[in-house]
Design a protein around this motif. Structure first.
Motif, PDB file in Angstrom:
ATOM      1  N   ALA A  61       0.800  -1.030  -0.011  1.00  0.00           N
ATOM      2  CA  ALA A  61       0.050   0.179  -0.093  1.00  0.00           C
ATOM      3  C   ALA A  61       0.832   1.298   0.064  1.00  0.00           C
ATOM      4  CB  ALA A  61      -0.852   0.030   1.098  1.00  0.00           C
ATOM      5  N   PRO A  62       1.951   1.383   0.739  1.00  0.00           N
ATOM      6  CA  PRO A  62       2.894   2.581   0.726  1.00  0.00           C
ATOM      7  C   PRO A  62       3.373   2.799  -0.812  1.00  0.00           C
ATOM      8  CG  PRO A  62       3.239   1.215   2.794  1.00  0.00           C
ATOM      9  CD  PRO A  62       2.456   0.606   1.871  1.00  0.00           C
ATOM     10  N   ALA A  63       3.621   1.983  -1.290  1.00  0.00           N
ATOM     11  CA  ALA A  63       4.514   2.179  -2.673  1.00  0.00           C
ATOM     12  C   ALA A  63       3.105   2.578  -3.586  1.00  0.00           C
ATOM     13  CB  ALA A  63       5.020   0.884  -3.088  1.00  0.00           C
ATOM     14  N   ILE A  83      10.989   5.646  -2.359  1.00  0.00           N
ATOM     15  CA  ILE A  83       9.848   6.622  -1.979  1.00  0.00           C
ATOM     16  C   ILE A  83      10.618   7.978  -1.492  1.00  0.00           C
ATOM     17  CG2 ILE A  83       7.876   7.121  -0.282  1.00  0.00           C
ATOM     18  CD1 ILE A  83       6.956   4.348  -0.605  1.00  0.00           C
ATOM     19  N   VAL A  84      10.440   8.918  -1.832  1.00  0.00           N
ATOM     20  CA  VAL A  84      10.876  10.369  -1.416  1.00  0.00           C
ATOM     21  C   VAL A  84       9.752  11.109  -0.922  1.00  0.00           C
ATOM     22  CG1 VAL A  84      12.287  12.179  -2.121  1.00  0.00           C
ATOM     23  CG2 VAL A  84      12.509  10.085  -3.130  1.00  0.00           C
ATOM     24  N   THR A  85      10.193  11.592   0.497  1.00  0.00           N
ATOM     25  CA  THR A  85       9.183  12.460   1.192  1.00  0.00           C
ATOM     26  C   THR A  85      10.185  13.456   1.976  1.00  0.00           C
ATOM     27  OG1 THR A  85       8.870  11.005   3.053  1.00  0.00           O
ATOM     28  CG2 THR A  85       7.092  11.146   1.254  1.00  0.00           C
ATOM     29  N   ARG A  86       9.877  14.899   2.184  1.00  0.00           N
ATOM     30  CA  ARG A  86      10.513  15.711   2.893  1.00  0.00           C
ATOM     31  C   ARG A  86      12.160  15.663   2.619  1.00  0.00           C
ATOM     32  NH1 ARG A  86       7.089  15.806   8.612  1.00  0.00           N
ATOM     33  NH2 ARG A  86       5.312  16.528   7.618  1.00  0.00           N
ATOM     34  N   ASN A  87      12.602  15.257   1.311  1.00  0.00           N
ATOM     35  CA  ASN A  87      14.037  15.229   1.006  1.00  0.00           C
ATOM     36  C   ASN A  87      14.729  14.155   1.574  1.00  0.00           C
ATOM     37  OD1 ASN A  87      15.678  16.394  -0.486  1.00  0.00           O
ATOM     38  ND2 ASN A  87      16.963  17.469   0.909  1.00  0.00           N
ATOM     39  N   TYR A  90      13.042   6.556   1.439  1.00  0.00           N
ATOM     40  CA  TYR A  90      12.702   5.364   2.116  1.00  0.00           C
ATOM     41  C   TYR A  90      12.356   4.166   1.127  1.00  0.00           C
ATOM     42  CZ  TYR A  90      11.651   9.001   5.604  1.00  0.00           C
ATOM     43  OH  TYR A  90      11.692   9.881   6.431  1.00  0.00           O
ATOM     44  N   ASP A  91      12.520   3.068   1.605  1.00  0.00           N
ATOM     45  CA  ASP A  91      12.604   1.607   0.970  1.00  0.00           C
ATOM     46  C   ASP A  91      11.169   1.802   0.856  1.00  0.00           C
ATOM     47  OD1 ASP A  91      12.073  -1.192   1.093  1.00  0.00           O
ATOM     48  OD2 ASP A  91      14.091  -1.196   0.446  1.00  0.00           O
ATOM     49  N   GLN A  95       9.633   0.372   4.477  1.00  0.00           N
ATOM     50  CA  GLN A  95       9.581   1.949   5.026  1.00  0.00           C
ATOM     51  C   GLN A  95      10.682   2.313   5.725  1.00  0.00           C
ATOM     52  OE1 GLN A  95       6.696   3.607   3.728  1.00  0.00           O
ATOM     53  NE2 GLN A  95       6.703   1.892   2.764  1.00  0.00           N
ATOM     54  N   THR A  96      12.002   1.399   5.602  1.00  0.00           N
ATOM     55  CA  THR A  96      13.098   2.044   6.414  1.00  0.00           C
ATOM     56  C   THR A  96      13.787   3.222   5.570  1.00  0.00           C
ATOM     57  OG1 THR A  96      14.477   0.473   5.325  1.00  0.00           O
ATOM     58  CG2 THR A  96      13.457  -0.257   7.540  1.00  0.00           C
ATOM     59  N   GLU A  97      14.505   4.272   6.252  1.00  0.00           N
ATOM     60  CA  GLU A  97      15.004   5.375   5.996  1.00  0.00           C
ATOM     61  C   GLU A  97      16.259   4.764   5.124  1.00  0.00           C
ATOM     62  OE1 GLU A  97      16.898   9.668   7.118  1.00  0.00           O
ATOM     63  OE2 GLU A  97      15.084   8.638   8.418  1.00  0.00           O
TER      64      GLU A  97
END
Length: 536
Positions: A61-63, A83-87, A90-91, A95-97
């Protein structure tokens, strides 16, 4: 027969095994499918989205959400999808940074509106069939906000399997909203959807029905207009009740601020212009308690008010006793001098607090149990106002017990009705005066603790309530607690009903004029005592 049954059982087990293996294979291939998005064209992306939805794995779902929001990128250095959020990168699976996005060579994975609809449908199928009821409820509410034909199909499938009443109700509402929004649904379906929306869509029901009214045929428009009329009538009733609640909330604040004044003014006949500063001292006591807790034991913050209440009562009661013994007792029988002395004292207390804490507002936080709001049928209630109303009732009840069930209360009532006779009967009126002033000031301190949760804590806090407090006391009847209660609630509700039409300032002026006219007819207020304090 036995060999045939054995073969059927064998085929069933093989089929089940293949299904489970396929599901496991799809679940294991989720990272590979997501990585394939980096080099896929729009048609291939649509196929990947369908395959991801078919896995039934909620971790995708996040992807998919990132893809729809334009937050899914390809790192050109190694072909990895992120995934790129706030510069930050993330995987997309775990969801790991990964690290900062600023130095990476990133290309956004672009989609069109058609693929965006496919993604929304895939997300809906994943979340509507989740094992977690809260996830299903959230998905149903999300679909209500974005009605599409694909969502209607998903909702029909989900409703067939849903057993949770709350989730089922949300799904039925989303389905009804979707039916009204689509052009190709039948008239019978639309007419059946209107009462469902009116009954279950809450505050948004009128907006949804008005949107459907524009393109509705006359047969359906009649049903929609009837539903809207009923909702508007119901909304008017709830708006009036909401205003009553706001009035009760304001009345409870006025009661807390005025009840101490009612005691001192009723028993002693003293016009205490420094009463508002007792409220202010209670609020600053709360600030100091919370500041100490934040510095030394932040885990106790939710108990800060329980600690501040007795301290505020004790501090303001001692200040009140000191004022009565040091200033007030020399001025009994001289109302003008008492008024001027306490007014000057209020300025001194304000400047003292301003010198110690500064002139700016101080932060006093709400404990977790006083934060946020909740719905009660059609009313929206905030927890801090709710607990202040409960607290005002508790203080009022405790004060009634003190006045009617204790020796001090008996002496206070005797002095209120006839000071000279009470003194002749052996009651130490100076002691009663000091204790009465201390009790009234202590209750003002409790009011300050409550007001710190809904108002700015500043040196001028008490000035906003002193005039209203006097109006409550005079309107209700000097020295009568029940009169103070009725007066506070009456003024609170009247203020809230006048404000929408006259504004806050003009509303207060109108209230003041009405009280003046009322006092002309009943100089002793709503509930006058049979006896008045006789000055010694």
């Amino acid at each position: 027969m036995r060999p045939i049954r054995s073969l059927r059982l064998l085929f069933a087990l093989v089929g089940l095994s293949l299904t489970l293996l396929a599901g496991v294979a799809r679940a294991q291939d989720v990272p590979g499918l997501i990585e394939a998005m980096g080099e896929a064209n729009l048609r291939e992306l649509g196929g990947i989205v369908e395959e991801l939805a078919a896995t039934g794995d909620s971790t995708v779902a996040p992807a998919l959400e990132a893809l729809a929001d334009g937050d899914l990128y390809v790192d050109e250095a190694d072909g990895r999808v992120v995934i790129v959020t706030r510069n930050r990168m993330y995987d997309p699976v775990t969801q790991t940074e990964i690290g900062p996005a600023g130095d990476a060579d990133l290309s956004r994975i672009r989609i069109n509106n058609s693929l965006r609809r496919d993604v929304a449908a895939a997300l809906g199928s994943l979340t509507l069939m989740s094992d977690d009821p809260t996830v299903r409820l959230s998905a149903a509410r999300s679909m209500r906000a974005n009605p599409t034909e694909e969502n209607l199909i998903l909702l029909d499938e989900a409703l067939a399997a849903e057993t949770n009443p709350s989730v089922r109700g949300a799904m039925e509402t989303a389905r009804a909203v979707t039916i009204l929004a689509l052009d190709d649904t039948s008239l019978e379906e639309k007419r059946a959807a209107v009462p469902v929306v009116a009954r279950n869509a809450g505050r948004e029901a009128i907006t949804i029905l008005n949107a459907a009214l524009g393109s509705a045929p006359e047969e359906l428009a009649t049903d929609i207009r009837s539903a809207i009329a009923g909702l508007e009538q119901e909304r008017a009733i709830w708006a009036a009740l909401q205003n009553v609640w706001f009035g009760v909330s304001l009345g409870s604040v006025l009661l807390l601020a005025a009840i101490g004044l009612a005691i001192t003014f009723g028993v002693m006949g003293v016009i205490n212009m420094a009463h508002g500063e007792m409220v202010m001292l209670g609020a600053y006591t709360t600030f100091v308690v919370q500041d100490v807790i934040r510095r030394n034991a932040p885990e106790l913050f939710d108990y800060s008010l329980a600690i501040a209440l007795p301290l505020a009562f004790l501090i303001t009661a001692l200040v009140g006793i000191a004022i009565e013994r040091g200033i007030i007792r020399w001025l009994y029988g001289r109302a003008l001098e008492t008024l001027l002395a306490t007014w000057g004292l209020s300025l001194i207390l304000q400047q003292t607090v301003r010198s110690i804490f500064g002139p700016t507002n101080r932060q006093v936080g709400n404990p977790s149990w006083m934060s946020g709001s909740f719905e009660f049928y059609g009313l929206s209630l905030t927890w801090n106002r709710f607990w202040i109303v409960i607290f005002a009732i508790a203080v009022f009840t405790a004060l009634l017990v003190v006045l009617n069930r204790t020796a001090l209360g008996l002496q206070m009532r005797a002095v209120t009705q006839n000071r000279r006779m009470a003194s002749a009967m052996g009651i130490r009126t100076p002691f009663v005066d000091a204790m009465t002033f201390g009790l009234g000031s202590g209750i003002a301190g409790l009011a300050g603790v409550a007001l710190s949760q809904i108002d700015n804590v500043s040196p001028n806090l008490g000035q906003g309530y002193i005039i209203d407090s006097f109006m409550v006391v005079v309107f209700g009847g000097v020295g009568n607690l029940w009169g103070t209660l009725v007066g506070a609630l009456t003024l609170g509700v009247a203020n809230k009903f006048l404000e929408p039409y006259a504004g806050a300032v003009l509303g207060k002026i109108l209230i003041l004029v009405l009280i003046i006219l009322f006092i002309q007819r009943r100089p002793r207020g709503l509930f006058a005592l049979k006896g008045r304090a006789v000055e010694s």
